[in-house]
Design a protein around this motif. Structure first.
Motif, PDB file in Angstrom:
ATOM      1  N   PRO A  37      -0.374 -48.617 -12.036  1.00  0.00           N
ATOM      2  CA  PRO A  37      -0.182 -49.818 -10.938  1.00  0.00           C
ATOM      3  C   PRO A  37       0.178 -48.988  -9.597  1.00  0.00           C
ATOM      4  CG  PRO A  37       1.728 -49.566 -12.327  1.00  0.00           C
ATOM      5  CD  PRO A  37       0.784 -48.869 -13.067  1.00  0.00           C
ATOM      6  N   ASP A  38      -0.009 -49.480  -8.563  1.00  0.00           N
ATOM      7  CA  ASP A  38       0.314 -48.893  -7.226  1.00  0.00           C
ATOM      8  C   ASP A  38       1.579 -49.788  -6.626  1.00  0.00           C
ATOM      9  OD1 ASP A  38       0.566 -47.968  -4.598  1.00  0.00           O
ATOM     10  OD2 ASP A  38      -1.387 -48.894  -3.973  1.00  0.00           O
ATOM     11  N   LEU A  39       2.895 -49.295  -7.233  1.00  0.00           N
ATOM     12  CA  LEU A  39       3.945 -50.152  -6.828  1.00  0.00           C
ATOM     13  C   LEU A  39       4.072 -50.349  -5.256  1.00  0.00           C
ATOM     14  CD1 LEU A  39       6.108 -48.586  -9.498  1.00  0.00           C
ATOM     15  CD2 LEU A  39       4.634 -50.644  -9.423  1.00  0.00           C
ATOM     16  N   ASN A  40       3.247 -49.436  -4.521  1.00  0.00           N
ATOM     17  CA  ASN A  40       3.592 -49.706  -3.103  1.00  0.00           C
ATOM     18  C   ASN A  40       3.069 -50.867  -2.670  1.00  0.00           C
ATOM     19  OD1 ASN A  40       5.224 -46.940  -2.846  1.00  0.00           O
ATOM     20  ND2 ASN A  40       3.253 -45.853  -2.728  1.00  0.00           N
ATOM     21  N   ARG A  41       2.359 -51.376  -3.387  1.00  0.00           N
ATOM     22  CA  ARG A  41       1.569 -52.813  -2.809  1.00  0.00           C
ATOM     23  C   ARG A  41       2.550 -53.953  -2.825  1.00  0.00           C
ATOM     24  NH1 ARG A  41      -2.400 -53.896  -7.727  1.00  0.00           N
ATOM     25  NH2 ARG A  41      -2.016 -55.976  -6.701  1.00  0.00           N
ATOM     26  N   LEU A  42       3.866 -53.696  -3.288  1.00  0.00           N
ATOM     27  CA  LEU A  42       4.952 -54.670  -3.383  1.00  0.00           C
ATOM     28  C   LEU A  42       5.399 -54.702  -1.920  1.00  0.00           C
ATOM     29  CD1 LEU A  42       6.372 -53.857  -6.908  1.00  0.00           C
ATOM     30  CD2 LEU A  42       5.064 -56.032  -6.099  1.00  0.00           C
ATOM     31  N   PRO A  43       6.043 -55.897  -1.457  1.00  0.00           N
ATOM     32  CA  PRO A  43       6.411 -56.049  -0.102  1.00  0.00           C
ATOM     33  C   PRO A  43       7.832 -55.172  -0.030  1.00  0.00           C
ATOM     34  CG  PRO A  43       5.806 -58.065  -0.955  1.00  0.00           C
ATOM     35  CD  PRO A  43       5.576 -57.273  -2.014  1.00  0.00           C
ATOM     36  N   ASN A  44       8.500 -55.055  -1.234  1.00  0.00           N
ATOM     37  CA  ASN A  44       9.638 -54.271  -1.119  1.00  0.00           C
ATOM     38  C   ASN A  44       9.288 -53.092  -2.174  1.00  0.00           C
ATOM     39  OD1 ASN A  44      11.250 -55.902   0.608  1.00  0.00           O
ATOM     40  ND2 ASN A  44      11.461 -57.398  -1.264  1.00  0.00           N
ATOM     41  N   LYS A  45       9.217 -51.828  -1.714  1.00  0.00           N
ATOM     42  CA  LYS A  45       9.096 -50.797  -2.548  1.00  0.00           C
ATOM     43  C   LYS A  45      10.004 -50.712  -3.404  1.00  0.00           C
ATOM     44  CE  LYS A  45       6.166 -48.579   0.672  1.00  0.00           C
ATOM     45  NZ  LYS A  45       5.678 -47.192   1.583  1.00  0.00           N
ATOM     46  N   PRO A  46       9.845 -50.408  -4.700  1.00  0.00           N
ATOM     47  CA  PRO A  46      10.994 -50.086  -5.653  1.00  0.00           C
ATOM     48  C   PRO A  46      11.767 -48.775  -5.569  1.00  0.00           C
ATOM     49  CG  PRO A  46       8.824 -49.789  -6.853  1.00  0.00           C
ATOM     50  CD  PRO A  46       8.558 -50.065  -5.430  1.00  0.00           C
ATOM     51  N   GLY A  47      12.956 -48.614  -5.983  1.00  0.00           N
ATOM     52  CA  GLY A  47      13.500 -47.348  -6.071  1.00  0.00           C
ATOM     53  C   GLY A  47      12.932 -46.432  -7.041  1.00  0.00           C
ATOM     54  N   HIS A  48      13.557 -45.420  -7.396  1.00  0.00           N
ATOM     55  CA  HIS A  48      13.078 -44.202  -8.012  1.00  0.00           C
ATOM     56  C   HIS A  48      13.406 -44.224  -9.388  1.00  0.00           C
ATOM     57  CE1 HIS A  48      11.473 -42.113  -4.616  1.00  0.00           C
ATOM     58  NE2 HIS A  48      12.465 -42.159  -4.111  1.00  0.00           N
ATOM     59  N   SER A  49      14.245 -45.135  -9.667  1.00  0.00           N
ATOM     60  CA  SER A  49      14.804 -45.302 -11.246  1.00  0.00           C
ATOM     61  C   SER A  49      13.685 -45.826 -12.139  1.00  0.00           C
ATOM     62  CB  SER A  49      16.097 -45.998 -11.203  1.00  0.00           C
ATOM     63  OG  SER A  49      15.800 -47.768 -11.110  1.00  0.00           O
ATOM     64  N   VAL A  50      13.902 -45.590 -13.070  1.00  0.00           N
ATOM     65  CA  VAL A  50      12.962 -46.116 -14.339  1.00  0.00           C
ATOM     66  C   VAL A  50      12.960 -47.628 -14.359  1.00  0.00           C
ATOM     67  CG1 VAL A  50      12.115 -46.054 -16.709  1.00  0.00           C
ATOM     68  CG2 VAL A  50      12.889 -44.163 -15.792  1.00  0.00           C
ATOM     69  N   GLY A  51      14.250 -48.353 -14.314  1.00  0.00           N
ATOM     70  CA  GLY A  51      14.457 -49.471 -14.318  1.00  0.00           C
ATOM     71  C   GLY A  51      13.642 -50.284 -13.162  1.00  0.00           C
ATOM     72  N   ASP A  52      13.860 -49.674 -11.869  1.00  0.00           N
ATOM     73  CA  ASP A  52      13.363 -50.322 -10.849  1.00  0.00           C
ATOM     74  C   ASP A  52      11.946 -50.418 -11.062  1.00  0.00           C
ATOM     75  OD1 ASP A  52      15.820 -50.759  -9.758  1.00  0.00           O
ATOM     76  OD2 ASP A  52      15.664 -48.902  -8.395  1.00  0.00           O
ATOM     77  N   LYS A  53      11.255 -49.071 -11.483  1.00  0.00           N
ATOM     78  CA  LYS A  53       9.877 -49.195 -11.546  1.00  0.00           C
ATOM     79  C   LYS A  53       9.224 -50.078 -12.528  1.00  0.00           C
ATOM     80  CE  LYS A  53       9.213 -44.502 -10.215  1.00  0.00           C
ATOM     81  NZ  LYS A  53       8.674 -42.950 -10.509  1.00  0.00           N
ATOM     82  N   LEU A  54      10.025 -50.288 -13.892  1.00  0.00           N
ATOM     83  CA  LEU A  54       9.606 -51.130 -14.867  1.00  0.00           C
ATOM     84  C   LEU A  54       9.842 -52.683 -14.242  1.00  0.00           C
ATOM     85  CD1 LEU A  54      11.422 -49.601 -17.979  1.00  0.00           C
ATOM     86  CD2 LEU A  54       9.052 -50.289 -17.610  1.00  0.00           C
TER      87      LEU A  54
END
Length: 211
Positions: A37-54
């Motif tokens: 997934p391209d997580l940068n598509r989200l309005p609020n980009k996630p942090g770098h932690s694994v939990g944030d990305k999940l």
């Protein structure tokens, strides 16, 4: 049955590992579809932690049960690999407790897997017939290199034998060339001698066998 896998990598130039995941599954006779997934598509980009990305990946998916397996890349960055394994396991348990997972933990970073293939480095440098020494370590020293990213960048520059403006242009394409090297990684080459690669392929094979 086609398995559905989610691959969460550290950066866009790491996405090529999906092809190796699919190839390893194919060698085991398992059909797998890997989504990066391209997580940068989200309005609020996630942090770098694994939990944030999940959690961010769940926002992009259709539901918690969309995937059978998640493969999570987290460089050790000088930390003990077991600490990263625990970090990944804890995050998956908190966010997707019923989802099988496979950790990908290069020591110190994924570039340690790339500095062993001299021929591939010369190819991405645009000078495949070069014979200039690259100053790269043997496999038993690759995971001890303090900054494999800097070493890889220097090796590409050395292999190219370029100078001046041409060299600057080549160095500006480092992320692109690094991405190519990930895709070109020879799974049967020297990388097989690295403990971190062995752990990744073992864990992936075990997970695929259990699904």
């Amino acid at each position: 049955m086609t398995l559905r896998a989610l691959y969460l990598c550290e950066g866009p130039s790491d996405t090529g590992l999906r092809f190796h995941i699919e190839a390893i599954a194919g060698e085991m006779g398992r059909d797998i579809h890997v989504t990066v997934p391209d997580l940068n598509r989200l309005p609020n980009k996630p942090g770098h932690s694994v939990g944030d990305k999940l959690r961010a990946a769940r926002q992009l998916s259709h539901g918690a049960d969309e995937y059978d397996l998640v493969i999570i890349h987290r460089d050790s960055d000088g930390n003990p690999p077991q600490r990263r394994r625990d970090e990944i396991a804890d995050a998956v348990a908190a966010v997707n407790p019923n989802l099988a997972h496979v950790p990908v933990i290069p020591v110190r970073m994924l570039e340690a897997w790339l500095i062993l293939d001299h021929a591939a480095i010369r190819e991405v440098a645009g000078n495949p017939n070069s014979r200039v020494p690259l100053g790269l370590p043997k496999p038993n020293r690759a995971e001890s290199v303090a900054d494999p990213k800097a070493l890889l960048k220097q090796a590409i520059a050395t292999a190219s034998e370029e100078k001046g403006r041409s060299l600057k242009k080549l160095q500006a394409r480092f992320s692109e060339n690094r991405a190519r090297l990930v895709q070109m990684l020879d799974r049967e080459g020297p990388v097989k001698q690295l403990a971190s690669w062995q752990s990744f392929t073992h864990d992936l094979s075990e997970a695929l066998s259990c699904l």
